[in-house]
Design an enzyme around this catalytic site. Structure first.
Site, PDB file in Angstrom:
ATOM      1  N   HIS A 185       9.271   0.672 -39.632  1.00 43.56           N
ATOM      2  CA  HIS A 185       8.799   2.000 -39.968  1.00 43.56           C
ATOM      3  C   HIS A 185       7.359   2.014 -39.760  1.00 43.56           C
ATOM      4  CE1 HIS A 185      12.526   3.605 -42.229  1.00 43.56           C
ATOM      5  NE2 HIS A 185      12.456   4.093 -41.062  1.00 43.56           N
ATOM      6  N   CYS A 491      11.014  -4.222 -17.886  1.00 41.56           N
ATOM      7  CA  CYS A 491      11.105  -3.220 -19.227  1.00 41.56           C
ATOM      8  C   CYS A 491      10.813  -4.190 -20.464  1.00 41.56           C
ATOM      9  CB  CYS A 491      12.305  -2.711 -19.173  1.00 41.56           C
ATOM     10  SG  CYS A 491      13.741  -3.571 -19.630  1.00 41.56           S
TER      11      CYS A 491
HETATM   12  C1  LIG Z   1      13.462  -5.399 -23.055  1.00 39.75           C
HETATM   13  C2  LIG Z   1      13.980  -6.501 -23.418  1.00 39.75           C
HETATM   14  O1  LIG Z   1      15.157  -6.331 -24.135  1.00 39.75           O
HETATM   15  P1  LIG Z   1      15.161  -6.326 -25.853  1.00 39.75           P
HETATM   16  O2  LIG Z   1      15.663  -4.956 -26.387  1.00 39.75           O
HETATM   17  O3  LIG Z   1      15.733  -7.443 -26.414  1.00 39.75           O
HETATM   18  O4  LIG Z   1      13.382  -6.741 -26.431  1.00 39.75           O
HETATM   19  C3  LIG Z   1      13.780  -7.828 -23.001  1.00 39.75           C
HETATM   20  O5  LIG Z   1      14.410  -8.859 -23.459  1.00 39.75           O
HETATM   21  O6  LIG Z   1      12.609  -8.077 -22.414  1.00 39.75           O
END
Ligand SMILES: C=C(OP(=O)(O)O)C(=O)O
Length: 532
Positions: A185, A491
């Site tokens: 949070h 991502c």
């Molecule tokens: C974006 C990813 O997934 P997670 O939600 O596990 O961080 C990652 O593993 O880079």
């Protein structure tokens, strides 16, 4: 007296920006009294202390914004719940002093939360500890939890949202935590207020002054003359960089040859886009759908999932939104779905493996997503894909779900189906997957390539997405995308690491998906790369 020696610690960036200031150590242990004999007014004293703590929290709620009020509201509801104090009142009736009774009852409760398999409950432990200390402070007549002077760097094991919210941030400051998590949070609050924060630093010890770099995750305690000499220009540069990043936020990003670089956002719940304009991004590159699978609640039904997906996609106002199917397991256990007895959950039945093992739950999510895809530019992404047959099985299930909906006469659309590339086997064999797109999950890809857990601070230096082995796997994925003529994005947190952005662009990546607070900074990093 301890010697002030400069120490540098590296943790995980939870909120970007540079801050420096005197250290404020977050709450030492709360006062403790040995069990006393029966105190005739014990029950009344505890009731009064609980009421006084409630009054403090209600007063705080009135001063904070909606996001803060939600969090403090949760604490108020807990404190109002008779079940929380029942054990303490029973102990008082049996002759235990109110201070000891309250502390023991709350410590036991906090321990349960902290030892929970579920990160949501673990994170609530800090809210309960804050409630404990507030009531104890009133019981013992000591001042309430101390306030940090404006401009302080708060350091400690964890920080309660109420302390964060009652701190005056008008003169800057930051938060450096020994443990904590970027998804807590407080981290959310820090990001939305632009307060730099670093978590997972490991033992912090004592210090008087700190420099905190929320960009790199580096915290310098009691900086030496050299670090201090560079501080003023660094703070000025950071201020300027913040202003420039803000300017760039709503503008499209390009390389010098005119190549458009998409900057998308990652969200882990609708709260992440509350108060945020869709104009800042080219879409949502990753919706972590785990927020729907709340601990202690039944699995979400199709209608509630559909409503949540529709609301998020509507926010994007026509921009593409990539929903990742449930990525349970590993660091994200889901009660009733994941197997708590696995010896190594990170290498167990998690992500797509689990969805394929529990197709009845997977189908519900796919039905909700394909229905929402009629109305919005939705894409579905599969997590933790390792071998092509898993992808093929999920793809066939998606076809079957669509066929079933069509038979029922329910409007639906089969959206593009892509995959996270977060397992080395998937990166090396990317060409062999019939995916409509790839998104590099650099957090897990780094973890599995470097054999270094993403949340163990003692191996944090090894969990390095800039390691040539990890970059090579990313490059292989980009190459597979080119050959198969399908889009590739990234991502994971590496996309929001300013030092890595040039390397990612150099690999040929043209789509980066980052937390909303990093959009402007990433666009600035793209601009600098383009201008080299
Ligand atoms: C974006 C990813 O997934 P997670 O939600 O596990 O961080 C990652 O593993 O880079």
């Amino acid at each position: 007296m301890w010697q002030m020696t400069e120490r540098r610690l590296t943790g995980r960036s939870a909120s970007p920006g540079l801050a420096a200031g005197p250290v404020f150590v977050i709450g030492g242990p709360a006062p403790h009294r040995a069990p006393a004999l029966l105190d005739e007014d014990g029950e009344a004293a505890l009731r009064q202390a609980i009421d006084a703590a409630l009054t403090d929290l209600v007063a705080l709620v009135a001063k904070v914004d909606e996001e803060g009020a939600d969090i403090i509201g949760f604490q108020i509801a807990m404190l109002e719940d008779e079940a929380l104090s029942e054990g303490a009142f029973d102990a008082i009736a049996a002759g235990v002093s109110p201070t000891h009774a309250w502390r023991s009852a709350l410590d036991a409760e906090i321990l349960d939360y902290e030892h929970s398999e579920d990160p949501y409950f673990q994170a609530r432990g800090v809210d309960l500890a804050d409630i404990r200390d507030r009531v104890l402070a009133h019981l013992t007549g000591t001042a309430g939890p101390a306030h940090a002077p404006a401009g302080s760097i708060l350091i400690g094991e964890e920080v309660a949202p109420s302390l964060f919210l009652s701190t005056d941030w008008s003169k800057g400051g930051g938060v450096a935590l020994a443990s904590g998590s970027p998804s807590s949070h407080v981290a959310m609050l820090a990001r939305s207020r632009g307060i730099p924060m670093v978590t997972g630093l490991g033992p912090l010890g004592m210090a008087e002054y700190a420099i905190l770099d929320g960009e790199t995750g580096m915290v310098t305690l009691d900086p030496g003359p050299q670090a201090l000499a560079g501080l003023a220009p660094a703070l000025a540069a950071s201020k300027q960089a913040n202003a420039h990043a803000e300017e760039l936020e709503a503008k499209p990003a390009f390389l010098s040859d005119g190549t458009r670089i998409e900057v998308m956002i990652n969200i882990a719940s609708p709260a992440d886009i509350k108060g945020c304009s869709p104009e800042i991004c080219d879409g949502i590159g990753l919706v972590r759908t785990e927020f729907l699978f709340e601990p202690g609640h039944p699995l979400p039904n199709e209608e509630s999932q559909y409503a949540a997906y529709m609301a998020i996609a509507a926010w994007a106002s026509g921009r593409p939104v990539t929903f990742r199917t449930l990525d349970a397991g590993g660091d994200k256990p889901v009660l009733g779905l994941t197997d708590a007895s696995e010896s190594n959950p990170f290498l167990g039945l998690r992500g797509l493996r689990l969805s394929l093992a529990r197709p009845e739950a997977f189908r519900v999510q796919l039905r909700a997503l394909t229905r929402a895809a009629v109305h919005h530019d939705i894409r579905i992404m599969l997590p933790m894909v390792t071998v092509p047959s898993e992808f093929a099985e999920a793809s066939a299930l998606l076809d079957a779900v669509v066929a079933g909906l069509v038979r029922e006469g329910t409007a639906c659309r089969r959206p593009p189906l892509g995959m996270m590339v977060e397992v080395p086997a998937a990166a090396l064999g990317a060409l062999r997957f019939a995916a409509d797109f790839y998104s590099i999950g650099s957090n897990d890809l780094t973890q599995y390539t470097m054999a270094a857990a993403r949340d163990i601070s003692t191996v944090a230096a090894l969990h390095d997405a800039s390691n040539p082995a990890v970059l090579e796997l990313m490059g292989r994925t980009v190459g597979a995308g080119r050959v198969r003529k399908v889009p590739v994005s990234i991502c994971g947190d590496a996309a929001a690491d300013m030092r890595l952005v040039p390397q990612l662009l150099g690999l040929g990546l043209t789509s980066l998906s980052v937390p909303p607070a990093f959009v402007g900074r990433v666009k600035a990093a793209i601009e600098s790369f383009a201008n080299v």
